[in-house]
Design a protein around this motif. Structure first.
Motif, short mmCIF file in Angstrom:
data_model
loop_
_atom_site.label_atom_id
_atom_site.label_comp_id
_atom_site.label_asym_id
_atom_site.label_seq_id
_atom_site.Cartn_x
_atom_site.Cartn_y
_atom_site.Cartn_z
N ALA A 30 -77.24 -111.01 -72.74
CA ALA A 30 -76.78 -109.67 -72.40
C ALA A 30 -77.86 -108.96 -71.61
O ALA A 30 -79.05 -109.26 -71.75
CB ALA A 30 -76.47 -108.89 -73.68
N VAL B 235 -74.58 -103.56 -85.69
CA VAL B 235 -73.26 -104.22 -85.66
C VAL B 235 -73.16 -105.33 -86.70
O VAL B 235 -72.17 -105.45 -87.42
CB VAL B 235 -72.99 -104.81 -84.25
CG1 VAL B 235 -71.71 -105.64 -84.23
CG2 VAL B 235 -72.90 -103.67 -83.24
N GLU C 93 -76.45 -102.07 -74.98
CA GLU C 93 -75.00 -101.83 -75.09
C GLU C 93 -74.24 -103.17 -75.07
O GLU C 93 -73.32 -103.40 -75.85
CB GLU C 93 -74.52 -100.93 -73.96
CG GLU C 93 -75.03 -99.50 -74.03
CD GLU C 93 -76.50 -99.33 -73.62
OE1 GLU C 93 -77.06 -100.23 -72.95
OE2 GLU C 93 -77.10 -98.30 -73.98
N GLN C 94 -74.64 -104.04 -74.15
CA GLN C 94 -73.99 -105.36 -74.09
C GLN C 94 -74.35 -106.20 -75.32
O GLN C 94 -73.54 -107.01 -75.78
CB GLN C 94 -74.39 -106.09 -72.81
CG GLN C 94 -73.83 -105.45 -71.56
CD GLN C 94 -74.23 -106.20 -70.31
OE1 GLN C 94 -74.62 -107.36 -70.35
NE2 GLN C 94 -74.13 -105.53 -69.17
N ALA D 249 -70.76 -108.16 -81.79
CA ALA D 249 -69.47 -107.95 -82.45
C ALA D 249 -68.59 -109.20 -82.41
O ALA D 249 -67.64 -109.32 -83.19
CB ALA D 249 -68.74 -106.78 -81.79
N LEU D 250 -68.91 -110.13 -81.51
CA LEU D 250 -68.11 -111.35 -81.39
C LEU D 250 -68.58 -112.44 -82.36
O LEU D 250 -67.99 -113.51 -82.42
CB LEU D 250 -68.13 -111.86 -79.95
CG LEU D 250 -67.53 -110.91 -78.92
CD1 LEU D 250 -67.74 -111.45 -77.50
CD2 LEU D 250 -66.04 -110.68 -79.19
N LEU E 203 -65.31 -110.89 -71.03
CA LEU E 203 -65.41 -110.72 -72.48
C LEU E 203 -64.52 -111.70 -73.23
O LEU E 203 -64.94 -112.34 -74.20
CB LEU E 203 -65.05 -109.27 -72.86
CG LEU E 203 -65.30 -108.88 -74.31
CD1 LEU E 203 -66.78 -108.94 -74.66
CD2 LEU E 203 -64.75 -107.48 -74.57
N ASP F 54 -65.63 -114.76 -75.92
CA ASP F 54 -64.98 -114.95 -77.22
C ASP F 54 -64.41 -116.36 -77.33
O ASP F 54 -64.61 -117.06 -78.34
CB ASP F 54 -63.87 -113.89 -77.36
CG ASP F 54 -63.44 -113.68 -78.79
OD1 ASP F 54 -64.21 -114.00 -79.71
OD2 ASP F 54 -62.31 -113.18 -78.98
N ALA G 61 -71.94 -105.32 -77.99
CA ALA G 61 -70.63 -105.93 -77.75
C ALA G 61 -70.67 -107.42 -78.08
O ALA G 61 -69.75 -107.97 -78.70
CB ALA G 61 -70.21 -105.71 -76.30
#
Ligand code: 13P
Length: 214
Positions: free
Chosen positions: A113, A162, A117-118, A124-125, A92, A96, A121
């Motif tokens: 991904a 998100v 779920e991935q 969000a980056l 992760l 980033d 995540a």
């Protein structure tokens, strides 16, 4: 729909695929990009096709032997990069860091991904786009939109929750116009594909078939 053709490490002629992609993109007014091996980026970009890297490292200029520097792939002609592909997974913190590197170099980004779920995540980056690609369907004959439509719809919903500005693509087993149309119907704004073009005897015909679904 955006079509991103990942050549992976397949033994195809990257320039021939790039020329086919540029011709079909121009003829049909569809955005098609090609992601070759890093060492082929300059030759692919010279064809005029939109050119992407398959990966960049989460590093800046410095003592990083063997890493793919974002500035170097941009200098070679890439305008975007895949990150965290199923065959090139990152931690992760490295996703980033690689997003920071890509932004520094002015590269567009797609973070891959496995599942919604991935996707959440990854979104969000703050990448430009995320791509849901179930590993079990990669390289197969049945498209993700047919085999698992719920995962595409789930990815679209997860990213939207998100950050609605993050585009959602899907990939795995995509090869025909029907596959592209099915992905669009599920809310995807683009597709990633590899074997359907890189292994095709006639990449131009494969791409023509694909964009018939736009
Ligand atoms: O991994 C992929 C694109 O990045 C998908 O590969 P296939 O199109 O061969 O299933």
């Amino acid at each position: 729909m955006f079509v991103l053709v990942n050549l992976k490490a397949y033994p195809c002629d990257p320039v021939a695929v790039a020329e086919a992609a540029r011709t079909v993109a121009d003829a049909h007014g569809v955005r098609i990009a090609v992601a070759p091996q890093a060492a082929h980026i300059d030759r692919v970009a010279a064809t005029g096709v939109e050119t992407w890297a398959q990966h960049v490292a989460p590093v800046d200029h410095g003592s990083h032997t063997g890493h793919a520097l974002a500035e170097a792939v941009a200098d070679a002609g890439a305008t975007g990069t895949l990150l965290n592909h199923s065959e090139r997974r990152l931690r992760l913190a490295d996703v980033d860091g690689a997003l920071d590197a890509a932004e520094r170099a002015g590269l567009s980004t797609v973070v891959c991904a496995n599942n919604p779920e991935q996707v959440a995540a990854a979104a969000a980056l703050g990448p430009d786009a995320v791509a849901v690609e179930p590993p079990a369907l990669i390289g197969g004959d049945v498209s993700v939109a047919t085999a698992d439509p719920g995962i595409v719809e789930g990815a679209v919903a997860a990213a939207d929750a998100v950050d609605p500005d993050v585009a959602v693509y899907c990939g795995a087993g995509v090869s025909t116009g029907d596959d592209l149309a099915a992905a669009a119907d599920l809310g995807a704004e683009g597709v990633l594909l590899a074997s359907g073009v890189a292994k095709a005897d006639d990449p131009t015909a494969a791409l023509e078939n694909l964009v018939s679904g736009v």
